[in-house]
Design an enzyme around this catalytic site. Structure first.
Site, PDB file in Angstrom:
ATOM      1  CE1 TYR A 281      -4.114  -1.769   0.516  1.00 40.04           C
ATOM      2  CE2 TYR A 281      -3.061  -2.820   2.407  1.00 40.04           C
ATOM      3  CZ  TYR A 281      -4.120  -2.743   1.507  1.00 40.04           C
ATOM      4  OH  TYR A 281      -5.156  -3.620   1.597  1.00 40.04           O
ATOM      5  CB  SER A 312      -2.651  -4.213  -6.144  1.00 36.68           C
ATOM      6  OG  SER A 312      -4.004  -4.632  -5.977  1.00 36.68           O
ATOM      7  CG  ASP A 313      -2.250  -5.479   0.464  1.00 45.42           C
ATOM      8  OD1 ASP A 313      -3.251  -6.216   0.545  1.00 45.42           O
ATOM      9  OD2 ASP A 313      -1.475  -5.298   1.426  1.00 45.42           O
ATOM     10  CB  CYS A 314      -7.244  -6.033  -0.821  1.00 46.71           C
ATOM     11  SG  CYS A 314      -6.967  -7.776  -1.171  1.00 46.71           S
ATOM     12  CB  ALA A 316      -2.808  -1.404  -3.210  1.00 48.22           C
TER      13      ALA A 316
END
Length: 791
Positions: A281, A312-314, A316
């Site tokens: 993030y 990606s992170d969730c 992000a």
């Protein structure tokens, strides 16, 4: 070749897949030989290279179909026989619950639980790379004319998929961020504060999960499951005093990036051959990780040779526009991440805005095709485009291999070998099994199965709490919770005190849980909740003899009060020890196992919290009273040091004479700096070249003897330190570790390999690794051996 008669389990497995397929028009796999729509497509021909198959598949997709595949919940494409796929599944220390209904793993069918191994921070305390790999290693299985070496998390994940309870085999683990600050709520998920240990853990975990050999290099294109190293990079703050990971800008020097934050990811990619990485993030020096071309494409793919997918992170991608303001428009955020090299978005931002980004000429379709090539390559390596998985290399893994006896025993072994003995005054421990007739067990964590497993965990098979484990040793066992919760908002001190007065021994099972430290929740203190600490001290004062304190926690705690209290005779740190952690604790307390775990993080005093968690600097700055971070640079007081851990045995070390204790470098390429009026010569590792570095290997032999009356498994930690610390070099650095099993009185000679380019180098201010001239001291315990670098 003679074919085996199908087993009952095999027939049940086939039937379950047929039933799953009958519930929808699209089977859970692609390229079924009986499907006339797809069996003629080149992307279904397993004899072709995956690159060629993927090119054919992507060429058949419309723009809308392409965009639909760029998010974690990728829908089916029925006209091509492509099923839906879920990229998001978890397996941090066992196959985990689906945190959202859209995730890939479900425990709502034949399989209702999975083996819950100790939380990573405790597994790291074993300092046993082969154990990390073995977490779940079973016997070799002969199938399709080759051997597949099985590992527990990967095995159980594949079994869950094979019975139809998974929509994907891409697992977003391990977490290999450096445990930089003791307050970090997610430090429990990591292997600790040392970059080398973290890198070795990453390699072992990835090879184990993906189905490679322990040595690596034998996997080929097949994947048992897909591992994903996260969070790339310099991510180690979640939510501290209002500063969140979503907007945090980590200001990191090139020096700290080079020798602290990046090495675990480099190892994960180059040695582990991870098939996935996750971008974090936060921003690093102003640039969001998921939009950083230098990080994702130039470094990971270009310099390190990464060949997999980047997620990606969730959410992000959305925060790049909505929270960070880095991108002016949603389409700019989409274009930024895809051009940087990211492939799939956990979330919906790419689904919503990629087409408009193309239409506004912010993004070429070629970047979408590039991402899809990486995504479908991994799905093909997992076998999802090879027809019915029953006929594939990993198709013979069934539900009976989930929660198996072997896997639970390995979870027990990991907990036993990770638990750290911090204090043992007058050899209070182990307790006598014959003389202990009554026992008080007190504390909010004593009978909490939930606390045992930490975060990112699935439903455990058969959890054993500390209370349940101790009941196997003492008939007259008395239990009181002591507090309503670990924060002891309601403490039942009088009742607990009365109980403690009436038994031979008292075991206090205290510490933290996920209400105190977790994702999105960093700590602000390093001490126990005040009422809990008061309860511990009060009971210690009234007990017949000194009490035993057991701490469950992911992060370090300042327990100076207990360390210095003579009425607290034994202290054990058990992390979050997994589903059979209670049994492991009981075996150590009563001497059926000799503890050998070592702390993988420094335990700081409470006043360390005066340092802002947002300060990413590793190295100290005396002029501003900044003390530095981790054992490699921190020079202040400690409650317990990195690598600290006692045993019921005493171990004696001796360095055997080295055949060569001088490292000669080619001084034609050396450079010089002046520090405190002293000229210091050094050589850049990059100028020496890979071939030269690979040849420079120095054997170091250590003789170790178990000078005790119990057999034990003992981790050997070999450090190196410059005789004169200077130029931002680490105070000391762990260069090798190995566990050895020794019977009482037994000795062994253990050989380590010192590689100067790796072990004697440190990063300069430009982020380049350099070896400095001078004397270095190898150390283990209280023993040292000198080695010199000559330019």
């Amino acid at each position: 070749m003679k074919l085996r008669t199908p087993s009952l389990l095999h027939l049940i497995h086939v039937t379950s897949l047929l039933l799953i397929a009958s519930e929808s028009t699209q089977p859970p796999f692609s390229c079924d030989s009986s499907d006339p729509r797809t069996n003629s497509y080149p992307f279904c021909r397993t004899t072709l290279p995956i690159t060629q198959r993927v090119q054919d598949l992507v060429s058949r997709l419309t723009l809308d179909e392409k965009i639909s595949q760029l998010v974690n919940s990728a829908p089916a494409i029925p006209r091509l026989g492509i099923p839906d796929y879920q990229w998001w599944s978890e397996a941090l220390h066992g196959v985990a619950y689906s945190l959202r209904v859209t995730q890939g793993i479900r425990f709502n069918g034949t399989i209702r639980s999975a083996t819950s191994f100790p939380q990573v921070i405790l597994t790291a305390a074993t300092f046993d790379a082969h154990l990390w790999y073995r977490i779940g290693q079973a016997s070799p299985l002969k199938y399709c004319m080759f051997y597949v070496r099985l590992k527990a998390v990967g095995i159980e994940a594949r079994a869950i998929y094979n019975v139809g309870q998974a929509k994907g085999m891409t697992f977003w683990a391990p977490n290999i961020n450096i445990y930089r600050d003791p307050r970090w709520g997610r430090g429990q998920e990591t292997p600790g504060e040392d970059p080398m240990v973290t890198g070795k853990y990453a390699v072992s975990f990835v090879r184990g999960l993906q189905g490679d050999s322990f040595e690596g290099g034998k996997l080929g294109e097949h994947l048992q499951a897909s591992a994903c190293c996260k969070h790339f990079t310099a991510y180690d703050l979640d939510n501290w005093r209002g500063m969140t990971r979503y907007v945090f800008n980590a200001k990191v020097s090139l020096q700290d990036l080079a020798d602290t934050y990046q090495p675990p990811f480099k190892s994960c990619i180059q040695q582990g051959n991870a098939s996935g990485i996750m971008c974090a993030y936060n921003r690093v020096n102003g640039v969001p990780n998921c939009a950083d071309y230098d990080l994702l494409s130039k470094t990971a793919r270009g310099q390190w040779g990464f060949n997999g997918y980047i997620t990606s992170d969730c959410d992000a991608v959305s925060i790049i526009h909505e929270d960070q303001g880095y991108a002016k428009l949603p389409e700019d955020a989409v274009a930024d991440v895809l051009k940087a090299g990211m492939d799939v978005n956990c979330g919906t931002y790419l689904k919503k805005y990629t087409k408009s980004a193309v239409e506004k000429r912010k993004l070429p379709v070629s970047e979408i095709d590039r991402a899809l090539h990486n995504l479908f390559s991994v799905r093909m390596r997992l076998g999802f485009f090879n027809g019915n998985p029953v006929r594939q290399p990993f198709g013979n893994i069934h539900s009976d291999q989930v929660c198996s006896h072997e896997h639970r025993n390995l979870a027990l072994e990991a907990a036993r070998n990770g638990i750290v003995l911090l204090k043992n005054t007058d050899k209070l421990l182990p307790l006598s099994k014959t003389k202990t007739t009554s026992l008080s067990v007190i504390g909010p964590n004593a009978d909490s199965a939930k606390t045992l497993i930490g975060n990112y965990a699935g439903p455990p098979c058969k959890p054993i709490t500390p209370l349940q484990g101790l009941k196997n040793y003492v008939k007259d066992i008395r239990y009181h919770q002591g507090c309503d919760a670990v924060n002891c908002s309601s403490a039942f001190t009088a009742q607990a005190v009365n109980m403690a007065k009436g038994t031979d021994h008292v075991v206090l099972v205290m510490g933290l849980d996920q209400t105190q430290e977790r994702e999105d929740h960093d700590r602000v203190d390093l001490v126990l909740p005040p009422k809990q600490q008061n309860l511990i001290s009060t009971i210690a004062r009234v007990a017949k003899i000194p009490v035993i304190l057991v701490l469950l926690s992911g992060g370090p705690i300042d327990i100076s009060f207990a360390k210095n209290d003579k009425r607290i005779g034994g202290i054990l740190w058990a992390g979050y020890p997994g589903e059979v952690g209670g049994r492991a604790l009981a075996e150590i307390i009563f001497g059926d196992h000799n503890p050998g775990g070592r702390l993988p993080v420094t335990w700081y005093p409470q006043n360390y919290v005066k340092i802002p968690m947002t300060d990413m600097r590793m190295r100290p700055e005396p002029s501003s009273s900044y003390p530095g971070r981790t054992y490699r640079f921190y020079q202040g007081p400690k409650v317990f040091e990195f690598g600290y851990g006692l045993s019921y045995s005493n171990y004696i070390y001796q360095f055997l004479p080295m055949t060569q204790n001088k490292v000669y470098l080619n001084n034609q390429s050396s450079s010089q700096i002046v520090e405190n009026s002293n000229p210091l010569r050094y050589m850049l590792v990059s100028e020496m070249g890979t071939e030269v570095c690979d040849k420079m290997k120095y054997p170091v032999t250590l003789r170790v003897q178990n000078d005790g009356i119990m057999a034990g498994k003992h981790p050997l930690l070999l450090f190196v330190r410059p005789e004169k610390a200077s130029n931002g070099r680490p105070v000391k650095q762990l260069v090798a570790f190995q566990s050895v099993n020794l019977n009482a009185g037994e000795s062994a000679d253990i050989e380590f390999e010192l590689r100067p380019c790796e072990h004697l180098s440190s990063a300069n201010e430009d982020g380049l690794m350099a070896i400095q001239e001078g004397s270095y001291l190898l150390s283990i315990g209280d023993r040292e051996s000198e080695i010199q670098v000559v330019l």
